[in-house]
Design a protein around this motif. Structure first.
Motif, PDB file in Angstrom:
ATOM      1  N   GLN A   1       0.854  -1.318   0.062  1.00 54.91           N
ATOM      2  CA  GLN A   1       0.110  -0.048  -0.139  1.00 54.91           C
ATOM      3  C   GLN A   1       1.009   1.368   0.011  1.00 54.91           C
ATOM      4  N   ILE A   2       2.010   1.359   1.065  1.00 55.31           N
ATOM      5  CA  ILE A   2       2.927   2.598   1.106  1.00 55.31           C
ATOM      6  C   ILE A   2       3.409   2.804  -0.294  1.00 55.31           C
ATOM      7  N   LEU A   3       3.743   1.583  -1.175  1.00 54.75           N
ATOM      8  CA  LEU A   3       4.790   1.571  -2.060  1.00 54.75           C
ATOM      9  C   LEU A   3       3.698   2.204  -2.792  1.00 54.75           C
ATOM     10  N   ASP A   4       2.972   1.655  -3.481  1.00 62.38           N
ATOM     11  CA  ASP A   4       1.761   2.185  -4.799  1.00 62.38           C
ATOM     12  C   ASP A   4       1.275   3.336  -4.108  1.00 62.38           C
ATOM     13  N   SER A   5       1.705   3.610  -3.317  1.00 56.67           N
ATOM     14  CA  SER A   5       0.976   5.727  -2.854  1.00 56.67           C
ATOM     15  C   SER A   5       1.597   6.605  -2.892  1.00 56.67           C
ATOM     16  N   ILE A   6       3.557   5.726  -3.268  1.00 58.15           N
ATOM     17  CA  ILE A   6       3.986   7.099  -4.025  1.00 58.15           C
ATOM     18  C   ILE A   6       5.123   6.627  -5.033  1.00 58.15           C
ATOM     19  N   LEU A   7       4.329   5.711  -5.923  1.00 59.03           N
ATOM     20  CA  LEU A   7       4.043   5.536  -7.292  1.00 59.03           C
ATOM     21  C   LEU A   7       4.088   6.705  -8.482  1.00 59.03           C
ATOM     22  N   GLY A   8       5.180   6.844  -9.150  1.00 59.40           N
ATOM     23  CA  GLY A   8       4.509   7.851  -9.872  1.00 59.40           C
ATOM     24  C   GLY A   8       4.268   7.721 -11.386  1.00 59.40           C
ATOM     25  N   MET A   9       4.171   8.450 -12.609  1.00 57.48           N
ATOM     26  CA  MET A   9       4.476   8.131 -13.646  1.00 57.48           C
ATOM     27  C   MET A   9       5.124   6.714 -14.153  1.00 57.48           C
ATOM     28  N   GLU A  10       6.858   7.459 -14.043  1.00 60.40           N
ATOM     29  CA  GLU A  10       7.476   7.343 -14.057  1.00 60.40           C
ATOM     30  C   GLU A  10       8.950   6.748 -13.263  1.00 60.40           C
ATOM     31  N   ARG A  11       8.298   6.816 -12.474  1.00 61.67           N
ATOM     32  CA  ARG A  11       8.989   7.261 -11.198  1.00 61.67           C
ATOM     33  C   ARG A  11       9.135   7.073  -9.982  1.00 61.67           C
ATOM     34  N   ILE A  12       9.307   5.628  -8.981  1.00 59.45           N
ATOM     35  CA  ILE A  12       8.980   5.729  -7.291  1.00 59.45           C
ATOM     36  C   ILE A  12       9.217   6.638  -6.798  1.00 59.45           C
ATOM     37  N   GLU A  13       8.593   8.186  -5.919  1.00 59.71           N
ATOM     38  CA  GLU A  13       8.912   9.206  -5.746  1.00 59.71           C
ATOM     39  C   GLU A  13       8.908   9.172  -4.371  1.00 59.71           C
ATOM     40  N   MET A  14       9.847   8.546  -4.106  1.00 59.06           N
ATOM     41  CA  MET A  14      10.167   8.790  -2.757  1.00 59.06           C
ATOM     42  C   MET A  14      10.638   9.703  -1.500  1.00 59.06           C
ATOM     43  N   ASP A  15      10.738  10.947  -2.335  1.00 62.48           N
ATOM     44  CA  ASP A  15      10.370  12.224  -1.547  1.00 62.48           C
ATOM     45  C   ASP A  15       8.400  12.404  -0.967  1.00 62.48           C
ATOM     46  N   ARG A  16       7.490  12.142  -1.811  1.00 60.34           N
ATOM     47  CA  ARG A  16       6.321  12.024  -1.499  1.00 60.34           C
ATOM     48  C   ARG A  16       6.271  11.023   0.073  1.00 60.34           C
ATOM     49  N   LEU A  17       7.071  10.254   0.466  1.00 56.88           N
ATOM     50  CA  LEU A  17       6.966   9.759   1.783  1.00 56.88           C
ATOM     51  C   LEU A  17       7.251  10.293   2.971  1.00 56.88           C
ATOM     52  N   HIS A  18       7.153  11.897   3.100  1.00 57.60           N
ATOM     53  CA  HIS A  18       7.128  12.026   4.188  1.00 57.60           C
ATOM     54  C   HIS A  18       5.907  13.107   3.766  1.00 57.60           C
ATOM     55  N   ASP A  19       5.196  13.165   3.042  1.00 58.74           N
ATOM     56  CA  ASP A  19       3.925  14.483   3.090  1.00 58.74           C
ATOM     57  C   ASP A  19       2.473  13.311   3.132  1.00 58.74           C
ATOM     58  N   TYR A  20       2.851  12.149   3.236  1.00 54.61           N
ATOM     59  CA  TYR A  20       1.694  11.381   3.693  1.00 54.61           C
ATOM     60  C   TYR A  20       1.856  11.095   5.056  1.00 54.61           C
ATOM     61  N   SER A  21       0.699  10.203   6.153  1.00 55.77           N
ATOM     62  CA  SER A  21       0.088   9.567   6.904  1.00 55.77           C
ATOM     63  C   SER A  21      -0.661   8.404   6.613  1.00 55.77           C
ATOM     64  N   VAL A  22      -0.059   7.768   7.167  1.00 52.95           N
ATOM     65  CA  VAL A  22      -0.133   6.115   7.658  1.00 52.95           C
ATOM     66  C   VAL A  22      -2.456   5.728   7.067  1.00 52.95           C
ATOM     67  N   SER A  23      -2.971   6.903   7.920  1.00 57.60           N
ATOM     68  CA  SER A  23      -3.840   7.591   7.548  1.00 57.60           C
ATOM     69  C   SER A  23      -4.544   7.524   6.454  1.00 57.60           C
ATOM     70  N   ASP A  24      -3.941   8.320   5.417  1.00 59.85           N
ATOM     71  CA  ASP A  24      -3.879   8.020   3.977  1.00 59.85           C
ATOM     72  C   ASP A  24      -3.764   6.822   2.761  1.00 59.85           C
ATOM     73  N   VAL A  25      -3.109   5.974   3.393  1.00 59.84           N
ATOM     74  CA  VAL A  25      -2.870   4.465   3.106  1.00 59.84           C
ATOM     75  C   VAL A  25      -3.633   3.068   3.417  1.00 59.84           C
TER      76      VAL A  25
END
Ligand code: AMP
Length: 148
Positions: A68-92
């Motif tokens: 679920q976590i990796l799916d939430s940071i999958l961009g169109m062309e790459r895994i957007e690791m920097d988005r990890l800190h923008d989301y919280s557990v409740s989002d996914v």
């Protein structure tokens, strides 16, 4: 049917559910307000695919997994690791998590474990007291069948 009857006859009791349980203090978990990078760290360090999400009063809120976590940071062309800190557990996280009370039967744990790798165990106040895993359920069945 024969297997179920055999297990019933071999007295797999409620008491054994607590004996099989991994107690709360040994269960890796996160809270829903934790940032996703923390959750991913706990999942990777613990080596588990998914772990329970609890609230500050140790009530079960759901579960969260690596997928679920990796799916939430999958961009169109790459895994957007920097988005990890923008989301919280409740989002996914998902609120769908199997639960049972400590005094329920082993049969229920067995049934839930068909579709779920772990079951959350709650006390009478609905506080989280631990988990029962598919591994411990299968191990108990194996022990009982060997005795018969
Ligand atoms: P097992 O049957 O031992 O493979 O465990 C099944 C699942 O239960 C694992 O994939 C995890 O999602 C969860 N699990 C098992 N042990 C723990 C633990 N100590 N803390 C958190 N989750 C656990």
């Amino acid at each position: 049917m024969i297997l179920l009857q055999t297990l019933k006859n071999s007295q797999i009791t409620d008491h054994e559910i607590l004996q099989l349980m991994i107690p709360q203090e040994k269960v890796a978990h996160v809270q829903s307000n934790h940032p996703l990078d923390h959750a991913l760290l706990v999942l990777i360090k613990s080596g588990y695919t998914a772990i329970p999400v609890l609230d500050p009063e140790y009530k079960v809120q759901g579960q969260v997994g690596k997928a679920q976590i990796l799916d939430s940071i999958l961009g169109m062309e790459r895994i957007e690791m920097d988005r990890l800190h923008d989301y919280s557990v409740s989002d996914v996280m998902t609120e769908k998590v199997p639960r049972m009370k400590q005094d329920e039967t082993f049969g229920k744990a067995l049934m839930l474990s068909i579709n779920h790798p772990f079951v959350c165990i709650e006390d009478e106040d609905r506080s989280f007291i631990g988990i029962m895993t598919r591994r411990s359920i299968l191990a108990l069945i194996h022990r009982h069948l060997e005795k018969i």
